[in-house]
Design a protein around this motif. Sequence first.
Motif, short mmCIF file in Angstrom:
data_model
loop_
_atom_site.label_atom_id
_atom_site.label_comp_id
_atom_site.label_asym_id
_atom_site.label_seq_id
_atom_site.Cartn_x
_atom_site.Cartn_y
_atom_site.Cartn_z
N VAL A 143 40.69 39.67 43.24
CA VAL A 143 40.19 38.39 43.73
C VAL A 143 39.87 37.52 42.53
O VAL A 143 38.91 37.79 41.80
N CYS A 144 40.70 36.50 42.29
CA CYS A 144 40.56 35.65 41.12
C CYS A 144 40.60 34.19 41.53
O CYS A 144 41.45 33.79 42.35
N ASP A 145 39.73 33.37 40.93
CA ASP A 145 39.72 31.93 41.21
C ASP A 145 40.30 31.12 40.06
O ASP A 145 40.87 30.05 40.29
N ILE A 169 47.44 38.06 35.23
CA ILE A 169 47.66 39.19 36.12
C ILE A 169 49.07 39.17 36.68
O ILE A 169 49.68 40.23 36.90
N CYS A 170 49.66 37.99 36.89
CA CYS A 170 50.98 37.88 37.50
C CYS A 170 52.12 38.09 36.52
O CYS A 170 53.29 37.95 36.89
N MET A 171 51.79 38.44 35.26
CA MET A 171 52.86 38.72 34.30
C MET A 171 53.63 39.94 34.75
O MET A 171 53.09 40.82 35.42
N PRO A 172 54.94 40.03 34.38
CA PRO A 172 55.75 41.19 34.79
C PRO A 172 55.10 42.49 34.34
O PRO A 172 54.57 42.57 33.23
N HIS A 173 55.12 43.49 35.18
CA HIS A 173 54.49 44.77 34.84
C HIS A 173 55.50 45.89 34.98
O HIS A 173 56.53 45.74 35.65
N ASP A 176 47.62 43.37 44.90
CA ASP A 176 47.73 42.06 45.55
C ASP A 176 46.70 41.14 44.91
O ASP A 176 45.64 41.60 44.43
N ILE A 177 47.00 39.83 44.95
CA ILE A 177 46.09 38.85 44.36
C ILE A 177 45.74 37.81 45.41
O ILE A 177 46.60 37.35 46.18
N CYS A 178 44.48 37.43 45.43
CA CYS A 178 44.04 36.37 46.32
C CYS A 178 42.85 35.66 45.71
O CYS A 178 42.32 36.09 44.69
N TYR A 190 42.68 48.95 50.55
CA TYR A 190 42.83 49.06 49.10
C TYR A 190 41.87 50.13 48.57
O TYR A 190 40.76 50.30 49.10
N ASP A 191 42.35 50.82 47.52
CA ASP A 191 41.48 51.83 46.89
C ASP A 191 40.43 51.17 46.02
O ASP A 191 39.28 51.61 45.96
N VAL A 192 40.85 50.11 45.30
CA VAL A 192 39.93 49.44 44.37
C VAL A 192 40.06 47.93 44.58
O VAL A 192 41.18 47.40 44.74
N ILE A 193 38.91 47.24 44.55
CA ILE A 193 38.90 45.79 44.62
C ILE A 193 38.19 45.26 43.37
O ILE A 193 37.04 45.64 43.09
N LEU A 194 38.90 44.43 42.61
CA LEU A 194 38.33 43.81 41.42
C LEU A 194 38.07 42.34 41.74
O LEU A 194 39.00 41.57 41.98
N CYS A 195 36.80 41.96 41.76
CA CYS A 195 36.40 40.62 42.18
C CYS A 195 35.89 39.81 41.00
O CYS A 195 34.91 40.18 40.36
N ARG A 196 36.60 38.69 40.72
CA ARG A 196 36.15 37.77 39.69
C ARG A 196 35.95 36.38 40.31
O ARG A 196 36.41 35.36 39.79
N ALA A 197 35.27 36.37 41.43
CA ALA A 197 35.02 35.12 42.15
C ALA A 197 34.04 34.25 41.37
O ALA A 197 33.06 34.75 40.81
#
Length: 589
Positions: free
Chosen positions: A500-502, A510-514, A522-524, A540-547
Amino acid sequence: MSEANLLIELYCLLITITLQICNVIANRHAEYSLKNHLLGVMGFLNAIIIISYIAYILVDGKPEYSLWNNIFVGVCYAGGAVLSELFGEYSFAILQKNNKQKIGLRTAIRVICTAAVCLDFLSIFNGSYFSTMNGFHVRGPYYVFNQIFMLCIILIVIIYIAIESKEMENNVIALIMYGFFPAVSTILQIFVKDYVLLYPAITLSLLIIYVVSYLEQSDELHQKNDELQKAMAETELAKKAAEKANASKSDFLSSMSHDIRTPLNAIVGMTDIAMEKIDDRKQALQNLNVVKTSSKHLLSLVNDVLDLSMIESGKMSISETEFILPDLLSETMRIIWPLASAKKQELSLQTEGIQDEFYLGDMPRMHQILVNILSNAVKYTPSEGKIILKVEEKRAADGHTALLTMSCTDTGIGIDKDLQNKIFEPFVREVKTTVNPVEGTGLGLTIVRDIVSAMHGTVKVISEKGMGSTFIVSLPLSIADEASMLEKFDDVKEMSLLMVCDRPMDRSIICMPHTDDAYPYDICSSEDILSSQLGAEKQYDVILCRALAKQTETIQALRKRYPASSLIFNCQDSDINEEKNIWMQGQIW
């Protein structure tokens, strides 16, 4: 026989008696020694032979003493055979001291010499070796055989001594000379019918062997005296070391009594207060937190003492298992960070030349090393000071090993130059807890030194009083197989991740080729979560939130929609605590 012959024999008798007296005096207080015992027997027998020979000289030419003439000569011949056998016994006694015996040869010489003695005494009556004519001594028909027979025995012993010369060491020359003079005299006696210096030669041989024996005893005495002096010196050093250890232990007990009393008083006092105010939950929790902190401190003191005891008893073992260097450093910093934060100190970690993350070594012991050094830095660095942990790697040419250097630099009180050489000794501290509020046992650096030594590494300190200190630990480590260790994380690759990124920058990174090894994700944005555009059908197993906006609402929505997911808020300890508070508020609401 002339009077000169008589005087020579008397002189030899005097020498033999003198040697016998010296032997008795020299060994009257010594422990029983077969060598010295044999020397005494040989001297006594030589005296009997010389006395018999003197008596033979006195009665020679007197027909009325013909039988006594034969008896005296027979005693001389038989005594010579016994002396030859004792000569061999003395040689065997020297070898027996060096744990080397020839039982067969020893038995053979004893049997031959016993037979020779019997034949010598038999000749007194049958005249095969010697007899008398008109009162004068004459040679028998087998006289030459008797002399050659005895000569062979002496030569056999001499040859045996030469063969075993390495084992006999300093006694070789004396023994060969002891056999040489009688052998030469025997040869001369075969061809010369007049008086031959056979028994004076035996006396001279005895004198030589006595002198060598006493010199050897003197060397042994000097050696024992040197050993005694060395033992006394070692005892004195041990005494000083014991006195130093006792003084150190007294200081240790003095400081430990203070260190242990402090947390114990806190534990007892806070427990009493908690029991009195058991109904006041907030006050009881505060008191129990103090009890918990004091208990941990007390446990650390006890653990230091137990670790040192285990090291000194040789029971400490160093294992070699696979570990991850970042895990080691993060666990260490997680422990030290609260301590440094409490004193408003700046704590930082620096790396240089790190090429490998996977190693083989004893991770718990390395963790103990770092914690001890860093905790000391925190203790002896004033508030708002600076502490830097720097980790460097120098890979060896073989590519399989590396030298890992971990240095801790602080801006603390420093260490006096005179104390730097002693700082790794048990119970030694820059300051004492009885006069300084800094707590500890003075065992931490000792434990560090012993662990580093067991791991074949080095530890040193660079410090200046009032200018801070730097402790440098260097450990040679084997590099683990990266591929085999990554196989352990195969199950992690199957985990799914929601980010979760704003901020646009975060999303672009994050959207760079991996690669194929990366997490499926997934990104939202936080708006997507709040507007319910992202459904709950996918878990999801893990949620990384940078709101950035509406953090509380976003966290609450994520927790409600994905209750089984592990949620990480901004990846910092303080943010994680804030996320917990947000979640608790959501629960209360």
